[in-house]
Structure formats: C-alpha cells, structure tokens
Write an enzyme that holds these catalytic residues in place. Sequence first.
Site, PDB file in Angstrom:
ATOM      1  N   THR A  56       2.385  -2.809  -8.603  1.00  0.00           N
ATOM      2  CA  THR A  56       2.107  -2.096  -7.353  1.00  0.00           C
ATOM      3  C   THR A  56       1.553  -0.736  -7.737  1.00  0.00           C
ATOM      4  OG1 THR A  56       3.953  -3.180  -6.242  1.00  0.00           O
ATOM      5  CG2 THR A  56       3.100  -1.165  -5.232  1.00  0.00           C
TER       6      THR A  56
ATOM      7  N   LYS B  97       0.034  -4.559   0.548  1.00  0.00           N
ATOM      8  CA  LYS B  97       1.388  -4.265   0.047  1.00  0.00           C
ATOM      9  C   LYS B  97       1.895  -2.929   0.609  1.00  0.00           C
ATOM     10  CE  LYS B  97       4.852  -4.010  -2.978  1.00  0.00           C
ATOM     11  NZ  LYS B  97       5.933  -4.928  -3.212  1.00  0.00           N
TER      12      LYS B  97
ATOM     13  N   LYS C  82       8.587   5.089  -4.027  1.00  0.00           N
ATOM     14  CA  LYS C  82       7.275   4.993  -4.702  1.00  0.00           C
ATOM     15  C   LYS C  82       6.221   4.426  -3.742  1.00  0.00           C
ATOM     16  CE  LYS C  82       4.819   2.024  -7.900  1.00  0.00           C
ATOM     17  NZ  LYS C  82       4.849   0.869  -8.794  1.00  0.00           N
TER      18      LYS C  82
END
Length: 295
Positions: free
Chosen positions: A96, A171, A246
């Site tokens: 990611t 995402k 994050k």
Amino acid sequence: MAQIGFIGLGNMGGPMVANLIAAGHSVSAFDISPDAVARAVESGATPADNAAAAANGVEVVITMLPAGTHVRSVMTEDDAVMDVLGKGALVIDCSTIDVPTARDMIAEAEKRGLEMIDAPVSGGVGGAGAGTLTFMCGGTASAFGRAEPVLQAMGKNIFHAGDAGAGQSAKVCNNLMLAIQMIAVSEGFGLAEKLGLNAQKLFDISSTATAQCWAMTSYCPVPGPVPTSPANNDYAAGFTVAMMLKDLKLSQEVASITGANTPLGAHATELYDAYATAGHEGLDFSAIIRHITSR
Ligand code: NAD
C-alpha cells in the site's frame, strides 16, 4: 507455472509466498530481515542475497513493502531491480503506497520495456494466510491479464480498477470510508451506553436498519455482538491503528493534491493520530472506540 522473485517477506509477504509455492510457482525470495527470509525458505522458497538477485532471470517480480520510498528504492534506486529484469518481465507491487509513486513506478517500468501494475490488497494477515485476499489493480489491460493468474494463487477477489495508480486509489478511498465508519459505529455505541441502551440490542436493531455497515456487522468495536471481532480479544490486531493511520495520511495527501474535500477523513486522521501517539499504534484499529468513549 511462473518463476517469481518476491521482495518483502513480512506479515503479509511471508504467507503470500507460501501460497504461491503451494500453487506450484517457483519463488526466489529476499527481505532485509534474515529471519523473514528463513521463514520463506521453510515454505519452500529459494533465498536470494539481495533484491536484484531475487529478480535475476525471473518472469514476475512481486513486492510487498512498507511504503512508497521502499518500493522506489528497491525498483529504481538502491537495488535497481528494474534494471536487472529482462524485457517484457512483469512487476506486481502489492504494497500500500501513495498514488503518485505508484504511477511514477509504472511509468519507469514502461520506459524499460517492462509491464507493471499496482495491486494493493485488503484482507489482512488472515486473508494472506488463507489465500483469500482482495486485490485492487491499476495498469494496462495487458499487464493485468498477465498478473491475474498469479494473483489467483493468493487471493479470491481480483479487480482491475483502471489505469496506473487506480488500485492504490481504490484502496485509499476504501480505507478512508472504513475509518470514518469505525468511528461512527464507536460514537453510536458510546452514546447508547450513556443512554443505558444495551449494546446487543442496538446491534440487533442497527445491523438490520440504516446504519448497517461492515465496521458494525463484521468487526463490531464493542465486545459481544460479533464474537470474532478483535473487541473480544482485547483489541489484538487485526489491522493496526498504525496501518489505518498510514492509509488515512495517504488519503489526506491525495485529497490535498486533487482538491477533494474530505472533512471527516481529516478528522478521522486526527483521531487516529492522537490515539497512536498515546501509545496504542499496535492495537487493532477498532480500539479507536476506547479513544472516542474514553474507556
Ligand atoms: P511488514 O512490516 O510485516 O513487512 C514488510 C517487510 O518489508 C519487512 O519484512 C521488511 O523487513 C521488508 N523490507 C523493508 N524494506 C525492504 C527492502 N528495502 N528490501 C527488502 N525488504 C524490505 O508489513 P506487512 O504487514 O507485511 O505489510 C506490507 C504492506 O502491505 C504494507 O504496505 C501494508 O500497508 C500493506 N498491508 C498490510 C496489511 C496487514 O494487515 N498487515 C493489510 C493490507 C495491506
């Protein structure tokens, strides 16, 4: 079956390698942690001395690294994996990372005659072990078509979201919505407690009413209603507060670049940041209910 170089053998990469090998692929594996390499070797991988060695002579390279800086370092800077790969090789980055770096890496791959997709995952360590990850992919139809059979060894749902960076875009949007929903569910159950309303009763009603969402029905942040949720295990992760933070920070970076208005995303980022800073970054992200309700 493919010859695959796999770089980044952590909590996610380790079990993904095991599933690739179980499906019959050959994997040459590298991580800066010798322990992680040793675990991959136990799964049947061949150890490589460095990232470039893992990529030498393979048809496909997969990365599962912490962030965009690591992907850039491995691909074009310190390890220059893209310079080792033969023309036409396929790169699949499952980490990611930020959307601009994902797009830039795919452009760098194309300059060198390689194909590349961004393919971040959802499903966590459990999904990685069970081979049931969801992959959200960005890149050309040709690159996606080549990656799909490889990803099938590690996942259940594999989506082509669009062009370069579209997987990371999906995402980051998904996790932005998830964080906000988890906070919303936490607030609702916190208010119910103050009102003297039983948590199970609220769950029974709201899980079939208009507030129904995954954060409530599959991952309820109060102990009891969903026996498998981390709330029943003292909020052991799961998906950590640090990882959610994050992803929220990535969402705020791209919101700022694109001019998207994400007021609740901004507030969710502040709440998760405060909770992480208070020393809870290793708990499951549903533990945010403790911060919201001051438990
Ligand atoms: P992790 O920290 O367990 O693993 C990352 C691995 O990369 C480590 O073993 C580390 O030693 C290795 N590494 C770092 N720099 C390297 C380099 N230059 N060369 C080779 N190896 C290097 O993290 P993880 O939980 O496996 O997550 C990996 C990625 O997956 C992250 O981008 C994360 O956001 C994403 N992700 C994680 C989860 C989850 O639940 N853990 C879920 C979805 C997505």
